[in-house]
Motif scaffolding. Structure first.
Motif, PDB file in Angstrom:
ATOM      1  N   GLY A 382      39.093  -5.951  74.404  1.00 57.45           N
ATOM      2  CA  GLY A 382      37.851  -5.214  74.233  1.00 57.45           C
ATOM      3  C   GLY A 382      38.062  -3.752  73.867  1.00 57.45           C
ATOM      4  N   ARG A 383      39.208  -3.220  74.258  1.00 55.85           N
ATOM      5  CA  ARG A 383      39.504  -1.804  73.974  1.00 55.85           C
ATOM      6  C   ARG A 383      40.154  -1.627  72.609  1.00 55.85           C
ATOM      7  NH1 ARG A 383      41.798  -2.480  79.284  1.00 55.85           N
ATOM      8  NH2 ARG A 383      40.319  -1.808  80.899  1.00 55.85           N
ATOM      9  N   MET A 384      40.499  -2.727  71.957  1.00 55.52           N
ATOM     10  CA  MET A 384      41.206  -2.650  70.676  1.00 55.52           C
ATOM     11  C   MET A 384      40.256  -2.719  69.487  1.00 55.52           C
ATOM     12  SD  MET A 384      44.525  -5.090  71.418  1.00 55.52           S
ATOM     13  CE  MET A 384      45.454  -4.963  72.941  1.00 55.52           C
ATOM     14  N   LYS A 385      40.801  -2.387  68.326  1.00 61.25           N
ATOM     15  CA  LYS A 385      40.022  -2.421  67.090  1.00 61.25           C
ATOM     16  C   LYS A 385      40.101  -3.822  66.488  1.00 61.25           C
ATOM     17  CE  LYS A 385      40.798   2.485  66.194  1.00 61.25           C
ATOM     18  NZ  LYS A 385      41.400   3.502  65.283  1.00 61.25           N
ATOM     19  N   ILE A 386      39.386  -4.749  67.118  1.00 68.38           N
ATOM     20  CA  ILE A 386      39.338  -6.141  66.687  1.00 68.38           C
ATOM     21  C   ILE A 386      37.878  -6.485  66.398  1.00 68.38           C
ATOM     22  CG2 ILE A 386      39.725  -8.524  67.413  1.00 68.38           C
ATOM     23  CD1 ILE A 386      42.040  -7.469  69.136  1.00 68.38           C
ATOM     24  N   ASP A 387      37.627  -7.151  65.288  1.00 68.97           N
ATOM     25  CA  ASP A 387      36.253  -7.406  64.856  1.00 68.97           C
ATOM     26  C   ASP A 387      35.647  -8.652  65.469  1.00 68.97           C
ATOM     27  OD1 ASP A 387      35.937  -5.241  62.739  1.00 68.97           O
ATOM     28  OD2 ASP A 387      37.753  -6.239  62.055  1.00 68.97           O
ATOM     29  N   ALA A 388      36.459  -9.678  65.701  1.00 69.87           N
ATOM     30  CA  ALA A 388      35.899 -10.930  66.203  1.00 69.87           C
ATOM     31  C   ALA A 388      36.894 -11.603  67.143  1.00 69.87           C
ATOM     32  CB  ALA A 388      35.567 -11.875  65.046  1.00 69.87           C
ATOM     33  N   LEU A 389      36.364 -12.178  68.233  1.00 69.65           N
ATOM     34  CA  LEU A 389      37.166 -12.876  69.232  1.00 69.65           C
ATOM     35  C   LEU A 389      36.531 -14.234  69.484  1.00 69.65           C
ATOM     36  CD1 LEU A 389      39.428 -12.810  71.411  1.00 69.65           C
ATOM     37  CD2 LEU A 389      37.745 -11.797  72.959  1.00 69.65           C
ATOM     38  N   PHE A 390      37.230 -15.289  69.075  1.00 70.82           N
ATOM     39  CA  PHE A 390      36.727 -16.654  69.241  1.00 70.82           C
ATOM     40  C   PHE A 390      37.668 -17.396  70.196  1.00 70.82           C
ATOM     41  CE2 PHE A 390      35.446 -15.906  64.606  1.00 70.82           C
ATOM     42  CZ  PHE A 390      34.244 -15.297  64.983  1.00 70.82           C
ATOM     43  N   CYS A 391      37.140 -17.814  71.337  1.00 76.61           N
ATOM     44  CA  CYS A 391      37.955 -18.383  72.408  1.00 76.61           C
ATOM     45  C   CYS A 391      37.638 -19.858  72.609  1.00 76.61           C
ATOM     46  CB  CYS A 391      37.710 -17.628  73.715  1.00 76.61           C
ATOM     47  SG  CYS A 391      38.112 -15.867  73.624  1.00 76.61           S
ATOM     48  N   ALA A 392      38.687 -20.680  72.719  1.00 75.07           N
ATOM     49  CA  ALA A 392      38.507 -22.121  72.911  1.00 75.07           C
ATOM     50  C   ALA A 392      39.185 -22.562  74.199  1.00 75.07           C
ATOM     51  CB  ALA A 392      39.094 -22.888  71.723  1.00 75.07           C
ATOM     52  N   GLY A 393      38.401 -23.219  75.069  1.00 71.40           N
ATOM     53  CA  GLY A 393      38.950 -23.708  76.322  1.00 71.40           C
ATOM     54  C   GLY A 393      38.293 -23.031  77.508  1.00 71.40           C
ATOM     55  N   PRO A 394      38.290 -23.685  78.658  1.00 76.47           N
ATOM     56  CA  PRO A 394      37.603 -23.148  79.834  1.00 76.47           C
ATOM     57  C   PRO A 394      38.190 -21.844  80.347  1.00 76.47           C
ATOM     58  CG  PRO A 394      38.912 -25.091  80.397  1.00 76.47           C
ATOM     59  CD  PRO A 394      38.877 -25.016  78.913  1.00 76.47           C
ATOM     60  N   LEU A 395      39.508 -21.694  80.324  1.00 74.92           N
ATOM     61  CA  LEU A 395      40.106 -20.462  80.816  1.00 74.92           C
ATOM     62  C   LEU A 395      39.945 -19.322  79.825  1.00 74.92           C
ATOM     63  CD1 LEU A 395      43.385 -21.815  82.464  1.00 74.92           C
ATOM     64  CD2 LEU A 395      41.416 -20.804  83.624  1.00 74.92           C
ATOM     65  N   SER A 396      40.030 -19.627  78.540  1.00 78.37           N
ATOM     66  CA  SER A 396      39.904 -18.558  77.551  1.00 78.37           C
ATOM     67  C   SER A 396      38.487 -17.991  77.502  1.00 78.37           C
ATOM     68  CB  SER A 396      40.329 -19.035  76.166  1.00 78.37           C
ATOM     69  OG  SER A 396      39.416 -19.972  75.646  1.00 78.37           O
ATOM     70  N   ALA A 397      37.529 -18.739  78.046  1.00 80.56           N
ATOM     71  CA  ALA A 397      36.183 -18.177  78.185  1.00 80.56           C
ATOM     72  C   ALA A 397      36.217 -16.915  79.034  1.00 80.56           C
ATOM     73  CB  ALA A 397      35.247 -19.214  78.800  1.00 80.56           C
ATOM     74  N   ARG A 398      37.179 -16.857  79.943  1.00 86.86           N
ATOM     75  CA  ARG A 398      37.340 -15.657  80.771  1.00 86.86           C
ATOM     76  C   ARG A 398      37.888 -14.494  79.965  1.00 86.86           C
ATOM     77  NH1 ARG A 398      34.851 -16.354  85.804  1.00 86.86           N
ATOM     78  NH2 ARG A 398      35.070 -18.536  86.427  1.00 86.86           N
ATOM     79  N   ILE A 399      38.639 -14.794  78.892  1.00 89.81           N
ATOM     80  CA  ILE A 399      39.067 -13.733  77.980  1.00 89.81           C
ATOM     81  C   ILE A 399      37.838 -13.107  77.339  1.00 89.81           C
ATOM     82  CG2 ILE A 399      40.354 -13.202  75.865  1.00 89.81           C
ATOM     83  CD1 ILE A 399      42.269 -15.470  76.548  1.00 89.81           C
ATOM     84  N   ALA A 400      36.908 -13.955  76.924  1.00 86.95           N
ATOM     85  CA  ALA A 400      35.664 -13.463  76.336  1.00 86.95           C
ATOM     86  C   ALA A 400      34.896 -12.612  77.343  1.00 86.95           C
ATOM     87  CB  ALA A 400      34.820 -14.640  75.865  1.00 86.95           C
TER      88      ALA A 400
END
Length: 456
Positions: A382-400
């Motif tokens: 979230g602190r980085m210069k990234i335009d889009a974050l697409f997460c797949a899987g139940p744990l990666s939802a926590r990344i989102a």
């Protein structure tokens, strides 16, 4: 293969040679567990795997030229030679230990939580400037893969660089018994395999088993910037430490990132200093180069030879491999993932052209803290210069979740239940010119996403 006669093999693994006993002096040409790779004069080891039982192929491999079958079953139906043993896997480890002793060549053992494969590649690239080197291929770094790597060695090989991966206590002890390394390299102590090893101190204890069979005149090379490794002491040995801190035995400064072209730096050793261009993206690769330099010095390379070895090192598929298609720049880093490597890869993604898109999946074997550790990756993203974050899987939802917590609101963030769902939506989510990072633990099979991107 030197001194690997059927009689010696049976004796070293506690097996019994049966069938044609007159063949006990026959020296095998190779050892394989794959019925598809059988060659004349080889030993076929029948392994009971998750998907197939190698014993089912015993008759086939004999017809295809195998000199002998290593088996847990009595193959009394044949008059061809076979060795019956209680455990084929344990037998292979014993045979590998014997074979490596017979060859009597130096062994560099490489382990750590993050970066052991890329460090292994860097070390091998450096040593190839002076020696004929055999290194671990792919993921052949466990209790089956290590013996199979050892069996690829031949008498004209001059040094072996063996990656050693573990997830449980005791595993490294068993691997070290086979390899008996002259030089032990540990890259870092991170957060991988917490599910089985509990804490970073547990990881340190498990990784330190690599010293159990270190030769008296051997060498220890450690990341001196790692707080856990900085305190390691081994009786009878003085570790060589590398890092960015000038207090280390080898250190680097003047570090300049060049995006996807790599990173330049100045390496300082006790034999002087030199400039090097590391042609693999990510400033964290400087640590791998320092490890390679440290090993090169142990084995008598000059600074110029070390520099050439560093600059000739390249990436492997699945490990920050840059793929350029007609539409995208794809960062194929999907072989595996843990919190440290996730953050490092996301940081490099920022150097891409066009939109910066991260396709992330679950990280495995993180234990009780898995939710928090996924959220921390997201907070970093979230602190980085990234335009889009697409997460797949139940744990990666926590990344989102984490990215939404620290982001400015400009990042497009989406969650998908599975890799398949994300893959199906990629045509509508992506744009021409995107730079796309693909990363998750190996079990998520994100290599299938990479293939989908190649076809788009």
């Amino acid at each position: 293969m030197k001194n690997l006669t059927l009689g010696n093999i049976a004796a070293c693994c506690g097996g019994v040679l049966k069938g044609d006993l007159s063949s006990s002096d026959f020296e095998i040409t190779a050892i394989t567990t794959d019925s598809r790779t059988v060659t004349d004069g080889c030993l076929f080891a029948a392994i009971r795997g998750e998907r197939a039982d190698g014993h089912k192929f015993a008759e086939q491999v004999m017809e295809n030229g195998a000199a002998c079958v290593l088996s847990e079953k009595d193959l009394g139906w044949t008059d061809r030679p076979f060795i019956q043993t209680a455990s084929t896997l344990e037998a292979l480890k014993a045979i590998a230990e014997l074979y490596l002793k017979q060859l009597n060549i130096p062994v560099v053992g490489v382990t750590g939580s993050v970066g052991k494969t890329s460090t292994k590649e860097m070390i091998a690239s450096v040593l190839k400037e002076k020696y004929r080197v055999l290194k671990t291929d792919g993921n052949f770094n466990n209790e089956l893969g290590l013996p199979l790597t050892v069996f690829r060695l031949r008498e004209d090989d001059e040094i072996a660089v063996l990656e050693m991966g573990i997830s449980h206590f005791g595993e490294m002890h068993r691997l070290a018994k086979i390899a008996r390394p002259d030089t032990c390299v540990i890259t870092n102590i991170g957060w991988a395999h917490l599910e089985n090893l509990g804490t970073r101190d547990g990881i340190l204890k498990a990784k330190s088993e690599i010293f159990d069979f270190l030769r008296e005149d051997g060498h220890i090379i450690l990341n001196g910037d790692d707080d856990k490794l900085a305190s390691v002491r081994v009786e009878g040995h003085t570790p060589v430490r590398f890092g960015l801190d000038p207090a280390n035995d080898l250190y680097a400064d003047a570090i300049v990132p060049h995006g996807f072209e790599g990173t330049s730096c100045r390496v300082h050793t006790k034999k002087g200093s030199f400039d090097a261009m590391i042609r693999i993206p990510g400033s964290h690769m400087v640590y791998n180069a320092l490890a390679g330099a440290a090993v090169g010095l142990v084995y008598g390379l000059t600074n110029e030879e070390i520099r050439r070895g560093i600059e000739s090192c390249r990436t492997l598929a699945g490990r920050f491999n840059i793929i350029r298609t007609d539409r995208f720049t794809v960062i194929d880093d999907c072989y595996n993932a843990n919190p440290a490597s996730m953050k490092a890869s996301l940081a490099v993604l920022q150097s891409g052209s066009g939109r910066k898109v991260a396709l992330l999946g679950d990280m495995g074997e993180l234990g009780a803290d898995e939710i928090r550790l996924h959220e921390e990756v997201g907070e970093a993203a979230g602190r980085m210069k990234i335009d889009a974050l697409f997460c797949a899987g139940p744990l990666s939802a926590r990344i989102a979740d984490g990215a939404e917590k620290t982001g400015s609101g400009k990042m497009e963030i989406r969650r998908f239940a599975s890799r398949e769902e994300l893959t199906g939506r990629l045509p509508e989510l992506l744009q021409n010119g995107d730079t796309i990072l693909v990363k998750a633990s190996h079990s998520m099979q994100f290599d299938k996403i990479v293939e989908a991107l190649r076809r788009m």
